[in-house]
Design a protein around this motif. Structure first.
Motif, PDB file in Angstrom:
ATOM      1  N   ASN A 174       0.803  -1.230   0.000  1.00 18.12           N
ATOM      2  CA  ASN A 174       0.000   0.000   0.000  1.00 18.12           C
ATOM      3  C   ASN A 174       0.836   1.281   0.000  1.00 18.12           C
ATOM      4  O   ASN A 174       0.307   2.359   0.222  1.00 18.12           O
ATOM      5  CB  ASN A 174      -0.965   0.043   1.208  1.00 18.12           C
ATOM      6  CG  ASN A 174      -2.066  -0.985   1.080  1.00 18.12           C
ATOM      7  OD1 ASN A 174      -2.685  -1.120   0.029  1.00 18.12           O
ATOM      8  ND2 ASN A 174      -2.306  -1.731   2.153  1.00 18.12           N
ATOM      9  N   GLU A 175       2.122   1.140  -0.240  1.00 19.67           N
ATOM     10  CA  GLU A 175       2.985   2.317  -0.312  1.00 19.67           C
ATOM     11  C   GLU A 175       3.548   2.460  -1.721  1.00 19.67           C
ATOM     12  O   GLU A 175       3.964   1.478  -2.333  1.00 19.67           O
ATOM     13  CB  GLU A 175       4.132   2.221   0.700  1.00 19.67           C
ATOM     14  CG  GLU A 175       3.676   2.303   2.146  1.00 19.67           C
ATOM     15  CD  GLU A 175       4.843   2.353   3.117  1.00 19.67           C
ATOM     16  OE1 GLU A 175       6.000   2.494   2.653  1.00 19.67           O
ATOM     17  OE2 GLU A 175       4.599   2.265   4.331  1.00 19.67           O
ATOM     18  N   LYS A 176       3.570   3.691  -2.190  1.00 21.39           N
ATOM     19  CA  LYS A 176       4.079   3.970  -3.524  1.00 21.39           C
ATOM     20  C   LYS A 176       5.596   3.803  -3.555  1.00 21.39           C
ATOM     21  O   LYS A 176       6.298   4.334  -2.691  1.00 21.39           O
ATOM     22  CB  LYS A 176       3.695   5.392  -3.941  1.00 21.39           C
ATOM     23  CG  LYS A 176       3.931   5.712  -5.401  1.00 21.39           C
ATOM     24  CD  LYS A 176       3.396   7.111  -5.715  1.00 21.39           C
ATOM     25  CE  LYS A 176       3.515   7.437  -7.195  1.00 21.39           C
ATOM     26  NZ  LYS A 176       3.003   8.796  -7.485  1.00 21.39           N
ATOM     27  N   PHE A 177       6.077   3.065  -4.525  1.00 17.94           N
ATOM     28  CA  PHE A 177       7.519   2.841  -4.654  1.00 17.94           C
ATOM     29  C   PHE A 177       7.986   3.451  -5.967  1.00 17.94           C
ATOM     30  O   PHE A 177       7.474   3.128  -7.038  1.00 17.94           O
ATOM     31  CB  PHE A 177       7.835   1.340  -4.642  1.00 17.94           C
ATOM     32  CG  PHE A 177       9.309   1.027  -4.628  1.00 17.94           C
ATOM     33  CD1 PHE A 177       9.995   0.899  -3.442  1.00 17.94           C
ATOM     34  CD2 PHE A 177      10.021   0.873  -5.827  1.00 17.94           C
ATOM     35  CE1 PHE A 177      11.355   0.601  -3.425  1.00 17.94           C
ATOM     36  CE2 PHE A 177      11.370   0.584  -5.819  1.00 17.94           C
ATOM     37  CZ  PHE A 177      12.044   0.449  -4.617  1.00 17.94           C
ATOM     38  N   GLU A 178       8.978   4.354  -5.879  1.00 17.78           N
ATOM     39  CA  GLU A 178       9.505   5.052  -7.059  1.00 17.78           C
ATOM     40  C   GLU A 178      10.586   4.191  -7.715  1.00 17.78           C
ATOM     41  O   GLU A 178      11.746   4.217  -7.326  1.00 17.78           O
ATOM     42  CB  GLU A 178      10.071   6.414  -6.659  1.00 17.78           C
ATOM     43  CG  GLU A 178       9.075   7.358  -6.000  1.00 17.78           C
ATOM     44  CD  GLU A 178       8.075   7.919  -6.999  1.00 17.78           C
ATOM     45  OE1 GLU A 178       8.337   7.824  -8.231  1.00 17.78           O
ATOM     46  OE2 GLU A 178       7.037   8.444  -6.572  1.00 17.78           O
ATOM     47  N   GLU A 217      -7.386  -4.542  -6.675  1.00 18.46           N
ATOM     48  CA  GLU A 217      -8.117  -3.711  -7.633  1.00 18.46           C
ATOM     49  C   GLU A 217      -8.021  -2.229  -7.305  1.00 18.46           C
ATOM     50  O   GLU A 217      -8.198  -1.395  -8.190  1.00 18.46           O
ATOM     51  CB  GLU A 217      -9.586  -4.135  -7.667  1.00 18.46           C
ATOM     52  CG  GLU A 217      -9.790  -5.527  -8.248  1.00 18.46           C
ATOM     53  CD  GLU A 217     -11.256  -5.887  -8.355  1.00 18.46           C
ATOM     54  OE1 GLU A 217     -12.098  -5.012  -8.031  1.00 18.46           O
ATOM     55  OE2 GLU A 217     -11.550  -7.016  -8.747  1.00 18.46           O
ATOM     56  N   ASP A 218      -7.756  -1.905  -6.046  1.00 23.18           N
ATOM     57  CA  ASP A 218      -7.746  -0.485  -5.677  1.00 23.18           C
ATOM     58  C   ASP A 218      -6.464   0.229  -6.106  1.00 23.18           C
ATOM     59  O   ASP A 218      -6.449   1.004  -7.062  1.00 23.18           O
ATOM     60  CB  ASP A 218      -7.984  -0.315  -4.167  1.00 23.18           C
ATOM     61  CG  ASP A 218      -7.059  -1.210  -3.338  1.00 23.18           C
ATOM     62  OD1 ASP A 218      -6.230  -1.922  -3.919  1.00 23.18           O
ATOM     63  OD2 ASP A 218      -7.172  -1.176  -2.101  1.00 23.18           O
ATOM     64  N   LYS A 219      -5.352  -0.082  -5.405  1.00 26.74           N
ATOM     65  CA  LYS A 219      -4.087   0.592  -5.714  1.00 26.74           C
ATOM     66  C   LYS A 219      -3.171  -0.236  -6.593  1.00 26.74           C
ATOM     67  O   LYS A 219      -2.032   0.140  -6.835  1.00 26.74           O
ATOM     68  CB  LYS A 219      -3.354   0.946  -4.413  1.00 26.74           C
ATOM     69  CG  LYS A 219      -3.958   2.107  -3.658  1.00 26.74           C
ATOM     70  CD  LYS A 219      -3.039   2.523  -2.521  1.00 26.74           C
ATOM     71  CE  LYS A 219      -3.546   3.770  -1.849  1.00 26.74           C
ATOM     72  NZ  LYS A 219      -2.648   4.227  -0.746  1.00 26.74           N
ATOM     73  N   ARG A 220      -3.665  -1.355  -7.057  1.00 27.34           N
ATOM     74  CA  ARG A 220      -2.840  -2.254  -7.858  1.00 27.34           C
ATOM     75  C   ARG A 220      -1.604  -2.704  -7.079  1.00 27.34           C
ATOM     76  O   ARG A 220      -0.495  -2.772  -7.576  1.00 27.34           O
ATOM     77  CB  ARG A 220      -2.410  -1.599  -9.180  1.00 27.34           C
ATOM     78  CG  ARG A 220      -3.549  -1.099 -10.035  1.00 27.34           C
ATOM     79  CD  ARG A 220      -4.444  -2.238 -10.472  1.00 27.34           C
ATOM     80  NE  ARG A 220      -3.829  -3.047 -11.509  1.00 27.34           N
ATOM     81  CZ  ARG A 220      -4.320  -4.210 -11.939  1.00 27.34           C
ATOM     82  NH1 ARG A 220      -5.418  -4.698 -11.393  1.00 27.34           N
ATOM     83  NH2 ARG A 220      -3.707  -4.890 -12.892  1.00 27.34           N
ATOM     84  N   ASN A 221      -1.831  -3.027  -5.795  1.00 27.35           N
ATOM     85  CA  ASN A 221      -0.781  -3.605  -4.966  1.00 27.35           C
ATOM     86  C   ASN A 221      -0.454  -5.021  -5.425  1.00 27.35           C
ATOM     87  O   ASN A 221      -1.359  -5.786  -5.792  1.00 27.35           O
ATOM     88  CB  ASN A 221      -1.241  -3.684  -3.505  1.00 27.35           C
ATOM     89  CG  ASN A 221      -0.795  -2.489  -2.695  1.00 27.35           C
ATOM     90  OD1 ASN A 221       0.383  -2.327  -2.427  1.00 27.35           O
ATOM     91  ND2 ASN A 221      -1.745  -1.650  -2.340  1.00 27.35           N
ATOM     92  N   VAL A 222       0.811  -5.365  -5.347  1.00 34.44           N
ATOM     93  CA  VAL A 222       1.212  -6.745  -5.612  1.00 34.44           C
ATOM     94  C   VAL A 222       0.598  -7.665  -4.554  1.00 34.44           C
ATOM     95  O   VAL A 222       0.591  -7.344  -3.366  1.00 34.44           O
ATOM     96  CB  VAL A 222       2.751  -6.872  -5.572  1.00 34.44           C
ATOM     97  CG1 VAL A 222       3.176  -8.322  -5.542  1.00 34.44           C
ATOM     98  CG2 VAL A 222       3.374  -6.181  -6.766  1.00 34.44           C
ATOM     99  N   ILE A 223       0.075  -8.811  -4.985  1.00 35.66           N
ATOM    100  CA  ILE A 223      -0.368  -9.860  -4.053  1.00 35.66           C
ATOM    101  C   ILE A 223       0.702 -10.944  -4.113  1.00 35.66           C
ATOM    102  O   ILE A 223       0.689 -11.813  -4.994  1.00 35.66           O
ATOM    103  CB  ILE A 223      -1.741 -10.426  -4.461  1.00 35.66           C
ATOM    104  CG1 ILE A 223      -2.774  -9.291  -4.567  1.00 35.66           C
ATOM    105  CG2 ILE A 223      -2.203 -11.476  -3.455  1.00 35.66           C
ATOM    106  CD1 ILE A 223      -4.140  -9.734  -5.044  1.00 35.66           C
ATOM    107  N   PRO A 224       1.682 -10.899  -3.206  1.00 36.88           N
ATOM    108  CA  PRO A 224       2.891 -11.744  -3.326  1.00 36.88           C
ATOM    109  C   PRO A 224       2.627 -13.243  -3.352  1.00 36.88           C
ATOM    110  O   PRO A 224       3.358 -13.987  -4.005  1.00 36.88           O
ATOM    111  CB  PRO A 224       3.732 -11.340  -2.110  1.00 36.88           C
ATOM    112  CG  PRO A 224       2.795 -10.667  -1.178  1.00 36.88           C
ATOM    113  CD  PRO A 224       1.748 -10.036  -2.019  1.00 36.88           C
TER     114      PRO A 224
END
Length: 261
Positions: A174-178, A217-224
């Motif tokens: 849930n954290e943006k990674f640059e 679906e929300d933030k397009r977080n990876v589901i490891p």
């Protein structure tokens, strides 16, 4: 069993030799009779034990009646043994890697599925270590800790030509990674590109690793836990992907130069 004795056995000493050496580290120098008594080694065995320690370079023997046995510094003897073991391991790694890579080349269908984030990252690092000339990557996402693992591996391969095309960002926990910023900050060659949610690593146009995963679906977080890698050693396929990668890279560089004028 005493931990020190266990370690000494692991580097090649017998149980009695390990017991005698540990005992002598506190006595510093002593007679065979005293060493046998303090270490609980049978007197009938102690002379052969001390002879073995002397031949292995762990103690010195001073002439006299009786003989005096003098312990060598643990720093001296164990550092020497450590260097010997490391050298032997390096040689073994080289020999077995040659056997492994030769065996891999003989496999009829060199495609494997790899499940789990940790195993996928480990395989990426191994591919970087094996690469001889070039390592090209398309990065549309990263797993937690993956960026750091890749950078560490790249920094050990300074002579390797590394090219990365990547999306600017992704979301991890849930954290943006640059992505672009992270690799540039670590002096890794990277170019911004429109990369979908996929990751591809290609080494020397000979092997490649495709990585796929599901996203929220929300933030397009990876589901490891859904991650899967497809490791492919078909050279024809790897070369085809590498050629396409280089064509895309050249177009991006050309476009970048044009926009700067």
């Amino acid at each position: 069993m005493d931990e020190n004795i266990s370690v000494l056995k692991g580097i090649g000493l017998t149980m009695y030799e390990a017991q005698a050496y540990v005992t002598l580290t506190s006595l510093i120098e002593s007679t065979a009779a005293e060493i046998a008594e303090k270490s609980n080694i049978p007197r009938s065995k102690i002379y052969d034990v001390l002879k073995g320690l002397h031949e292995k370079g762990f103690i010195e023997i001073e002439d006299g009646r009786p003989l005096t046995y003098i312990v060598k510094s643990p720093v001296e003897v164990l550092s020497r043994e450590k260097e010997k073991i490391n050298s032997e391991l390096d040689d073994t790694i080289t020999r077995l890697t040659n056997v492994y890579e030769n065996g891999m080349s003989q496999v009829q269908a060199p495609i494997w599925r790899i499940y789990g984030v940790e195993k996928i990252i480990d395989q990426e690092v191994e591919i970087i270590k094996r690469a001889k000339n070039t390592l090209n990557m398309r990065i549309g996402f990263l797993f937690e800790g993956e960026g750091e693992a890749l950078v560490k591996a790249f920094k050990h391969r300074r002579n390797l030509e590394v090219n990365i095309l990547a999306s600017p960002t992704c979301y991890i926990n849930n954290e943006k990674f640059e992505i672009i910023e992270f690799f540039k900050r670590n002096d890794i060659n990277i170019q911004k590109a429109d990369i979908p949610f996929v990751k591809v690593m290609i080494a020397d146009s000979k092997e490649m690793l495709h990585t796929y995963t599901k996203f929220t679906e929300d933030k397009r977080n990876v589901i490891p836990e859904t991650a899967i890698g497809i490791w492919n050693k078909y050279e024809e396929i790897a070369k085809n992907y590498d050629d396409r990668f280089m064509n895309q890279l050249q177009k991006i560089k050309k476009k970048s130069k044009t926009s700067n004028f």
